[in-house]
Write a protein that holds these residues in place. Sequence first.
Motif, PDB file in Angstrom:
ATOM      1  N   GLY A 130      21.982  16.364  24.529  1.00 25.57           N
ATOM      2  CA  GLY A 130      23.335  15.894  24.803  1.00 25.57           C
ATOM      3  C   GLY A 130      24.363  17.002  24.637  1.00 25.57           C
ATOM      4  N   ARG A 160      21.647  16.202  34.935  1.00 26.22           N
ATOM      5  CA  ARG A 160      22.078  15.246  33.921  1.00 26.22           C
ATOM      6  C   ARG A 160      21.215  14.006  34.051  1.00 26.22           C
ATOM      7  NH1 ARG A 160      25.642  11.010  34.004  1.00 26.22           N
ATOM      8  NH2 ARG A 160      26.361  10.387  31.933  1.00 26.22           N
ATOM      9  N   ASN A 199      22.372  10.172  29.020  1.00 27.10           N
ATOM     10  CA  ASN A 199      23.548  11.019  28.909  1.00 27.10           C
ATOM     11  C   ASN A 199      23.195  12.354  28.256  1.00 27.10           C
ATOM     12  OD1 ASN A 199      26.133  11.867  29.222  1.00 27.10           O
ATOM     13  ND2 ASN A 199      26.943  10.763  27.441  1.00 27.10           N
ATOM     14  N   ALA A 200      22.177  12.989  28.823  1.00 31.13           N
ATOM     15  CA  ALA A 200      21.695  14.253  28.279  1.00 31.13           C
ATOM     16  C   ALA A 200      21.327  15.186  29.434  1.00 31.13           C
ATOM     17  CB  ALA A 200      20.475  14.010  27.390  1.00 31.13           C
TER      18      ALA A 200
END
Length: 144
Positions: free
Chosen positions: A34, A69, A74-75
């Motif tokens: 992240g 992505r 969400n990393a």
Amino acid sequence: MRTAEAICTKRGARLTDIRRRVLTSVWSSHAPIGAYDILAGLNADSGKIAPMAVYRALDFLMEHGLVHRLASLNAFIGCALADERHTAHFLICRACKSATEMDGAAVTRAVKKTLTAHGFIPEIEIIEIQGLCAHCSDQDVRRP
Ligand SMILES: [Zn+2]
Ligand SMILES: [Zn+2]
């Protein structure tokens, strides 16, 4: 890293120090990482980098296909196929947190065909499949 530099040079883009360091920390993480963890890692090395600088570097790296992505996590993850334009499709293991980029050519073709059939113009295409990788499914981690 040399590939990344070659790609940037070819496209007339500059791999600045912060971009290089963000890319390095994405690559050195064994699992998708992240933005906050990237920032924390960089700050542990050399202190005080603005979060915006990391986000901007990530935007740049994504734009040039050097990182992808993972929307569901969400990393971010490095791309080994950065030299070719492609849509990334991922297999994400919930046990070991690894994310494997599929060879998505067949998937891309099938999606394109479906889109054409519907006359649909794609803007964001995300294909991420979560489950257990071959290694983890051999072990006793089946139950969530
Ligand atoms: Zn890729
Ligand atoms: Zn796994």
